[in-house]
Design an enzyme around this catalytic site. Structure first.
Site, PDB file in Angstrom:
ATOM      1  CB  SER A 174      -0.835  -0.028   1.284  1.00 54.63           C
ATOM      2  OG  SER A 174      -1.413   1.223   1.532  1.00 54.63           O
ATOM      3  CE1 TYR A 178      -3.912  -2.651   5.732  1.00 56.32           C
ATOM      4  CE2 TYR A 178      -3.308  -0.363   5.298  1.00 56.32           C
ATOM      5  CZ  TYR A 178      -3.657  -1.623   4.833  1.00 56.32           C
ATOM      6  OH  TYR A 178      -3.739  -1.850   3.486  1.00 56.32           O
ATOM      7  CE  LYS A 213      -1.549  -4.249   3.326  1.00 58.78           C
ATOM      8  NZ  LYS A 213      -1.925  -5.577   2.829  1.00 58.78           N
TER       9      LYS A 213
END
Ligand code: NAD
Ligand code: WQD
Length: 349
Positions: free
Chosen positions: A129, A153, A157
């Protein structure tokens, strides 16, 4: 002979669009999804949209952390590659429930990588992302920019990217492509598959769509004092079908034996403000979106958009759709499925 691709999270928003493009591109797809944030109706609709190629799709409702269930799936089919979408993705939720995110996203990925290695499948495309650029000092973001995670989050990643880089250093048989998505929006032009978030949407376009169909009274615009063209945040919105096609391009690249671990941005390279996006959606839908201007959302970045050069040159892929098509297709999906996959049955045609 057509290639077998395992797609984790293939019932989800980006996964379902990618599975359709895979089938239409002549691949066979095996989807593994626990349906935590998706519906098996998406799988049924992908199968219908793919018509006679729908028979090349199979689905297993399995959690990636269920090692023995995953093992059985790998024992049944020899996979040429894996596209790994499965993961939790709500930034705010990750701040409140970090262990849930570390458990689901990290453990799920490690079990997947171990199972792949045990079965000699070492070709992977991973959903990273733009969040890994943190608060970029300048734009457009190139793949060489320093990486930073600003919430749990984002850290999942970044950790997974690092795990993939370590894996490729440790064993030259691994070929991994990390795709850093910018802001995926829109839906398949058929209006048959699209994004169906559970609960109140966190992201801009799913929220706008719910205002348009009367499920929410107004859009809260987070911040109008950024140093941007109209004071609102600027992002790189990308049509989900373009994004799906980017995965097919990545799969083709994986057949190059010397790639090791490579990273590509998938965006359009264009920045659009919140107000511009709302205006484009109003035009496409003919619906007025009432706005309430509120303060900045904590953690939000001012301006983010991609440098698309590397993907254009090395993947031979470029986004085709602009914000008009993104909003047209978002509205087509929303108006046909006001309650997402829980809406009354929709007939294809
Ligand atoms: P999504 O929630 O629609 O899809 C993810 C799918 O993974 C869901 O169907 C969910 O049920 C499944 N899943 C989650 N944990 C699982 C597990 N442990 N085992 C099996 N299945 C599991 O999300 P999406 O928008 O399609 O995103 C796909 C991927 O792309 C995610 O990894 C996300 O972090 C990443 N990504 C998304 C965006 C975005 O804005 N949508 C942006 C950048 C990156
Ligand atoms: C876009 C713009 C908001 C909602 C997030 C994740 C990121 C990635 C994509 C997964 C911003 C504004 C939004 C609203 C608003 N996901 N906005 N009112 O924040 O760029 O990225 O999704 O990897 O990691 O952080 O996307 O759609 O939430 O916001 O004004 O109700 O819309 O402030 O400027 P974001 P978004």
């Amino acid at each position: 002979m057509s290639k077998n691709v395992l797609v984790t999270g293939g019932a989800g928003y980006i996964g379902s669009h990618t599975v359709l493009q895979l089938l239409l591109g002549g691949y066979r797809a095996v989807v593994v999804d626990n349906l935590d944030n998706s519906s098996d109706v998406a799988i049924e609709r992908v199968e219908e949209l793919a018509a006679e190629l729908g028979g090349n799709l199979s689905f297993h409702q399995v959690d990636l952390r269920d090692r023995s269930a995953l093992e059985k799936i790998f024992a049944q089919t020899k996979f040429d590659a894996v596209i790994h979408f499965a993961g939790l993705k709500a930034v705010g939720e990750s701040v409140h429930q970090p262990l849930l995110y570390y458990d689901n996203n990290l453990i799920g990925t490690i079990v997947l990588l171990e199972t792949m290695a045990a079965h000699g499948c070492k070709n992977l495309v991973f959903s990273s992302s733009a969040t890994v650029y943190g608060w970029p000092k300048e734009v457009p973001c190139t793949e060489e920019f320093p990486l930073a995670a600003v919430n749990p989050y984002g850290r999942t990643k970044l950790f997974i990217e690092d795990i993939c880089r370590d894996l490729c250093r440790s064993d030259s048989e691994w070929n991994i492509i990390l795709l850093r998505y910018f802001n995926p929006v829109g839906a398949h032009p058929s209006g048959y598959i699209g994004e169906d978030p559970r609960g109140t949407p966190n992201n801009l376009m799913p929220f706008v769509q719910q205002v348009a169909i009367g499920r929410q009274p107004a859009l809260k615009v987070f911040g109008n004092d950024y140093s941007t063209k109209d004071g609102t945040g600027v992002r790189d919105y990308i049509h989900v079908v373009d994004l799906a096609d980017g995965h097919i391009a990545a799969l083709r690249k994986l057949s190059d034996p010397n790639i090791s671990c490579e990273v590509y941005n998938l965006g359009t390279g264009k920045g659009t403000s919140v107000l511009e996006m709302v205006a484009a959606f109003e035009k496409a839908s003919g619906q007025k979106i009432p706005l309430i201007k509120v303060g900045r959302r904590p953690g939000d970045v001012e301006v983010v958009y991609a440098s698309t050069k590397k993907a254009e040159h090395e993947l031979n892929w470029k986004a085709k759709f602009g914000i008009e098509e993104m909003c047209r297709d978002q509205w087509n999906w929303a108006s046909k499925n006001p309650y997402g996959y829980r809406s009354p049955n929709l007939n294809l045609n």
